[in-house]
Design an enzyme around this catalytic site. Structure first.
Site, mmCIF file in Angstrom:
data_model
loop_
_atom_site.group_PDB
_atom_site.id
_atom_site.type_symbol
_atom_site.label_atom_id
_atom_site.label_comp_id
_atom_site.label_asym_id
_atom_site.label_seq_id
_atom_site.Cartn_x
_atom_site.Cartn_y
_atom_site.Cartn_z
ATOM 1 N N LYS A 70 53.928 81.617 42.231
ATOM 2 C CA LYS A 70 53.803 82.298 43.037
ATOM 3 C C LYS A 70 53.381 82.511 45.164
ATOM 4 O O LYS A 70 53.933 81.085 44.826
ATOM 5 C CB LYS A 70 52.200 83.304 42.939
ATOM 6 C CG LYS A 70 50.567 82.205 43.175
ATOM 7 C CD LYS A 70 49.456 82.768 42.990
ATOM 8 C CE LYS A 70 48.222 81.537 43.020
ATOM 9 N NZ LYS A 70 47.053 82.204 43.124
ATOM 10 N N TYR B 187 47.909 77.378 76.732
ATOM 11 C CA TYR B 187 47.037 77.867 77.218
ATOM 12 C C TYR B 187 45.872 78.686 77.191
ATOM 13 O O TYR B 187 44.846 77.198 76.360
ATOM 14 C CB TYR B 187 46.961 79.397 76.035
ATOM 15 C CG TYR B 187 48.290 79.771 76.153
ATOM 16 C CD1 TYR B 187 49.244 81.144 77.366
ATOM 17 C CD2 TYR B 187 49.388 79.781 75.557
ATOM 18 C CE1 TYR B 187 50.175 81.702 77.194
ATOM 19 C CE2 TYR B 187 50.443 80.603 75.417
ATOM 20 C CZ TYR B 187 50.715 81.282 76.399
ATOM 21 O OH TYR B 187 51.614 82.238 75.826
#
Length: 361
Positions: free
Chosen positions: A35, A258
């Site tokens: 999956k 940042y």
């Protein structure tokens, strides 16, 4: 010239890990779980790597169809079953085995014509409280399926919440097995109950069918297992690798990234790596998360940006523009990176973005 970031998939490692799962429970039918695009490794690669499995298991009906189109002829199991009546017709066309976890699915199954009987896996909610019939309703659901001439083999399924638990959680594996045994008493059908954690840690458990997932890709299951994958004989199948694209010399008091959350306390050499959260690297990974530069362990510093992250090159004076950077994989287990970032290896594998180049070895 493409961006230097690449996900390297080791097909031999995938094959090795499947063999390890089969070695632990040799008498069981083995469903290799593919999956989420084979946990980020690629559906077609997973199909090739797991050719020795008895079947493939996943949740996406469209991916099951793709497997058939790619040439997979062995069984395919839909782990969440069908989502509507149309999916049952698709399952009939492509010979898919179905998980049945609710009355609605039994009703849809009764409305669908199959050229041959369809095999189903009847799921019990033994305590995880996601999918499945409650233990007291399980026998009635089984009898309803057994009376349907369109149904072939019926396996009994459940899913463990804490098969990997090292502590004592509210819902233990022992209690789930007890509930499963109680709810399935008197039903003569094979059990499909072992996931990766149960396969690795409880190989003596009765499970006629097993469905290994994360272990096939070289990760350890859940958040409670502190044992590294290598200790289980597993090999890393994905290496996320990039390069330094810049080097900066900074001084005490200088900030990086940042938010200026990392402040240098001493003179430092900082490397800029072509990889960021838009590539699937976790934005929340803190300073200190391990990274390898030219095979030498160092650390992430500052906030992860969309396309870049920064690392401490102070312990690697020979590092330079173009130096190889391993974010996880060879020499740096993905579970260690995940733990540092407060997540699990599953998420890192599955989060790899489409823009990341993929190669094999």
């Amino acid at each position: 010239m493409p961006r230097p970031l690449v996900s390297i998939i080791d097909i031999s490692a995938l094959q090795h890990n499947l063999a390890e799962a089969r070695r632990r429970m040799p008498a069981a039918i083995t469903w290799a779980v593919v999956k989420a695009n084979a946990y980020g490794h690629g559906l077609e690669r997973g199909m090739r790597a797991f050719g020795a499995a008895d079947g493939l298991a996943l949740v996406e009906p469209e991916a099951a169809v793709a497997l058939r189109e790619l040439g997979w002829c062995k069984p395919i199991l839909l782990l969440e079953g069908c989502f509507d009546l149309i999916d049952f017709r698709l399952a009939a066309q492509h010979r898919l085995e179905l998980t049945i976890h609710c009355p609605q699915q039994i009703g849809w199954l009764e409305q669908t014509r199959f050229d041959a009987p369809v095999n189903v896996h009847l799921k019990m909610n033994s305590g995880m409280n996601r999918l499945g019939f409650m233990p007291q309703d399980f026998a009635a659901a089984y009898q309803r399926l057994r009376s349907n001439p369109r149904v072939g083999k019926i396996a009994l399924m459940t899913h463990f919440a804490n098969a990997d638990a090292a502590d004592t959680p509210a819902m233990t594996l022992v209690e789930q097995v007890r509930r499963f045994q109680l709810g399935s008493a008197g039903i003569d059908a094979p059990w499909n109950i072992s996931n990766s954690a149960a396969t690795l840690l409880h190989a003596d458990m009765r499970s006629h069918e097993v469905r290994p997932g994360i272990m096939l890709y070289g990760g350890t299951p859940g958040t409670h297992t502190s044992t590294p994958a290598g200790a289980f004989g597993l090999r890393s199948a994905m290496t996320l690798q990039s390069e330094l694209i810049a080097v900066q010399q900074i001084h005490p008091g200088d900030a990086v990234g940042y938010g200026s959350r990392f402040i240098a306390e001493t003179p430092m050499t900082i490397g800029v790596v072509a990889c960021g959260y838009a590539d699937g690297y976790p934005r929340h990974a803190p300073s200190g998360t391990p990274v390898l530069v030219d095979g030498v362990r160092t650390r992430l510093v500052g906030n992860v940006s969309m396309d870049m992250l920064t690392v401490d090159l102070t312990p690697i004076p020979t590092a330079h523009h173009g130096s190889c950077v391993t974010l996880w994989g060879d020499g740096l287990p993905i579970d260690e990176v995940a733990q540092a970032a407060g997540t699990i290896g599953y998420e890192l594998m599955c989060a790899i973005a489409p823009r990341v180049r993929v190669t094999e070895r």
